[in-house]
Motif scaffolding. Structure first.
Motif, short mmCIF file in Angstrom:
data_model
loop_
_atom_site.label_atom_id
_atom_site.label_comp_id
_atom_site.label_asym_id
_atom_site.label_seq_id
_atom_site.Cartn_x
_atom_site.Cartn_y
_atom_site.Cartn_z
N ASP A 147 5.73 24.26 -23.72
CA ASP A 147 6.29 22.54 -23.92
C ASP A 147 7.48 23.25 -22.51
O ASP A 147 7.74 24.45 -22.47
CB ASP A 147 7.50 23.30 -25.05
CG ASP A 147 7.27 22.68 -25.99
OD1 ASP A 147 6.35 21.90 -25.92
OD2 ASP A 147 7.75 22.90 -27.32
N THR A 148 7.79 22.37 -22.22
CA THR A 148 8.40 22.58 -20.97
C THR A 148 10.03 21.75 -21.06
O THR A 148 10.13 20.78 -22.07
CB THR A 148 8.29 21.63 -19.64
OG1 THR A 148 8.38 19.82 -19.81
CG2 THR A 148 6.80 22.00 -19.03
N CYS A 149 11.02 21.75 -19.73
CA CYS A 149 12.02 21.04 -21.03
C CYS A 149 12.35 19.65 -20.57
O CYS A 149 12.89 18.90 -21.41
CB CYS A 149 13.67 21.73 -19.58
SG CYS A 149 13.87 23.55 -20.02
N TYR A 150 11.12 18.78 -19.62
CA TYR A 150 11.21 18.02 -18.97
C TYR A 150 10.47 16.97 -20.61
O TYR A 150 10.88 16.43 -21.32
CB TYR A 150 10.69 17.34 -18.48
CG TYR A 150 10.07 15.69 -18.20
CD1 TYR A 150 10.93 15.42 -17.28
CD2 TYR A 150 8.79 15.73 -17.69
CE1 TYR A 150 11.38 13.59 -17.39
CE2 TYR A 150 8.31 14.04 -18.23
CZ TYR A 150 9.63 13.35 -17.69
OH TYR A 150 9.22 11.99 -17.03
N ASP A 151 9.24 18.10 -21.28
CA ASP A 151 8.62 17.12 -22.24
C ASP A 151 9.92 17.16 -23.48
O ASP A 151 9.46 16.65 -24.60
CB ASP A 151 7.69 17.77 -22.46
CG ASP A 151 6.41 18.01 -21.44
OD1 ASP A 151 5.98 17.37 -21.51
OD2 ASP A 151 5.29 18.92 -21.47
N ILE A 152 10.48 18.19 -24.19
CA ILE A 152 10.80 18.39 -25.33
C ILE A 152 11.93 17.09 -24.63
O ILE A 152 12.27 16.40 -25.88
CB ILE A 152 11.49 19.66 -25.33
CG1 ILE A 152 10.57 20.92 -25.19
CG2 ILE A 152 12.91 19.82 -26.21
CD1 ILE A 152 11.56 21.66 -24.77
N ALA A 153 12.77 16.72 -23.83
CA ALA A 153 13.65 15.86 -23.38
C ALA A 153 13.14 14.39 -23.77
O ALA A 153 13.66 13.28 -24.59
CB ALA A 153 14.30 16.02 -22.37
N ARG A 154 12.01 14.38 -23.19
CA ARG A 154 11.16 12.86 -23.40
C ARG A 154 10.73 12.72 -24.91
O ARG A 154 11.14 11.49 -25.88
CB ARG A 154 10.23 13.23 -22.65
CG ARG A 154 9.51 11.34 -22.28
CD ARG A 154 8.23 11.41 -21.58
NE ARG A 154 7.34 12.86 -22.49
CZ ARG A 154 6.16 12.74 -21.51
NH1 ARG A 154 5.81 12.15 -20.70
NH2 ARG A 154 5.58 13.35 -22.55
N SER A 155 10.31 13.52 -25.46
CA SER A 155 9.97 13.48 -27.12
C SER A 155 11.39 13.39 -27.95
O SER A 155 11.31 12.96 -28.63
CB SER A 155 9.17 14.87 -28.07
OG SER A 155 9.55 16.14 -27.33
N HIS A 156 12.69 13.92 -27.55
CA HIS A 156 13.61 13.65 -28.44
C HIS A 156 14.85 12.42 -27.89
O HIS A 156 15.32 11.77 -28.13
CB HIS A 156 14.49 14.83 -28.27
CG HIS A 156 14.05 15.68 -29.56
ND1 HIS A 156 13.28 16.95 -28.64
CD2 HIS A 156 14.12 15.93 -30.64
CE1 HIS A 156 12.70 17.45 -29.56
NE2 HIS A 156 12.98 17.01 -31.15
N ASN A 157 13.75 10.99 -26.88
CA ASN A 157 14.24 10.39 -26.50
C ASN A 157 15.60 10.65 -25.73
O ASN A 157 17.03 10.61 -26.12
CB ASN A 157 15.11 9.50 -27.27
CG ASN A 157 13.01 8.53 -27.65
OD1 ASN A 157 12.35 8.69 -27.33
ND2 ASN A 157 13.33 8.33 -29.22
N THR A 158 15.75 11.28 -24.58
CA THR A 158 17.29 11.90 -24.16
C THR A 158 16.44 11.78 -22.76
O THR A 158 15.59 12.08 -21.89
CB THR A 158 18.00 13.13 -24.72
OG1 THR A 158 19.08 13.09 -23.56
CG2 THR A 158 17.40 14.24 -24.72
N THR A 159 17.69 12.54 -22.06
CA THR A 159 17.76 12.94 -20.06
C THR A 159 17.68 14.63 -20.04
O THR A 159 18.12 15.37 -21.05
CB THR A 159 18.40 12.50 -19.54
OG1 THR A 159 19.08 12.48 -20.03
CG2 THR A 159 18.03 10.78 -19.08
N LEU A 160 16.36 14.64 -19.01
CA LEU A 160 16.86 16.25 -18.48
C LEU A 160 18.77 16.97 -18.41
O LEU A 160 18.60 17.92 -18.46
CB LEU A 160 15.70 16.58 -18.01
CG LEU A 160 15.98 18.20 -16.35
CD1 LEU A 160 14.82 19.12 -17.88
CD2 LEU A 160 14.86 17.75 -15.81
#
Length: 198
Positions: A147-160
């Motif tokens: 996991d990366t911060c960008y992938d986590i934010a994108r999978s939860h429909n939010t921004t980094l």
């Protein structure tokens, strides 16, 4: 001058023909014999001094005949090259240390290794503290491998940016599997000062 000199030897200090034959530890006296066979005792607590003639030796002293002419009563027998032989038991076998000299150092190394392990465990190993609970407008998420911060934010429909505002102490390059972070809910709007909705 060194600690030993030739002036400390019996053949220099004693009269000619007198030899030391024993020591009585109960009285603290050395006993001597001259070439005529007469017995003498030295002063109490002293190695040399005025000799007084006695009729017989104490029971504690059994004079042993000198086979090799060796004068030193306290030294163990040595070989011609000066080395002492190893001790032997009643069966005539020599005693040797099994495991060599390291066997005697084993308890020392054991204690040192236990102390080093305790220091490593208590000081150097980071302790896991229970993470703070996530605020009401966020959802807890456990980081998975890869996991990366960008992938986590994108999978939860939010921004980094929103993810970093909610988790100010997070370092995206050092995410470890098992870490818990808070992810903002989809519909919430987050400002720089978290907790104040816009």
């Amino acid at each position: 001058m060194g600690r030993w000199t030739q002036y400390d030897e019996d053949n220099y200090r004693l009269p000619e023909g007198v030899e030391r034959i024993g020591y009585d530890s109960d009285t603290g006296r050395y006993y001597f014999r001259d070439r005529d066979g007469l017995l003498y005792k030295g002063p109490e607590g002293s190695e040399f001094g005025e000799l007084v003639q006695v009729s017989e030796l104490p029971v504690a002293i059994v004079p042993a005949p000198q086979e090799d002419g060796h004068d030193d009563l306290e030294a163990a027998p040595t070989q011609r090259n000066g080395y002492q032989q190893l001790a032997v038991d009643e069966h005539g076998s020599r005693h040797t240390l099994r495991g060599g000299s390291y066997r005697t150092l084993f308890p020392f190394f054991l204690v040192v290794s236990v102390v080093l392990l305790l220091v490593w465990r208590l000081v150097l190993l980071p302790t896991r503290v229970a993470p703070a609970p996530c605020p009401s407008t966020t959802t807890p998420y456990t980081v998975q491998s890869g996991d990366t911060c960008y992938d986590i934010a994108r999978s939860h429909n939010t921004t980094l940016d929103k993810l970093l505002i909610v988790n100010p102490h997070i370092v995206c390059n050092k995410l470890m599997p098992g870490d818990r972070i808070c992810v903002p809910d989809e519909g919430s709007s987050i400002s720089r000062r978290f907790g104040r909705r816009v």
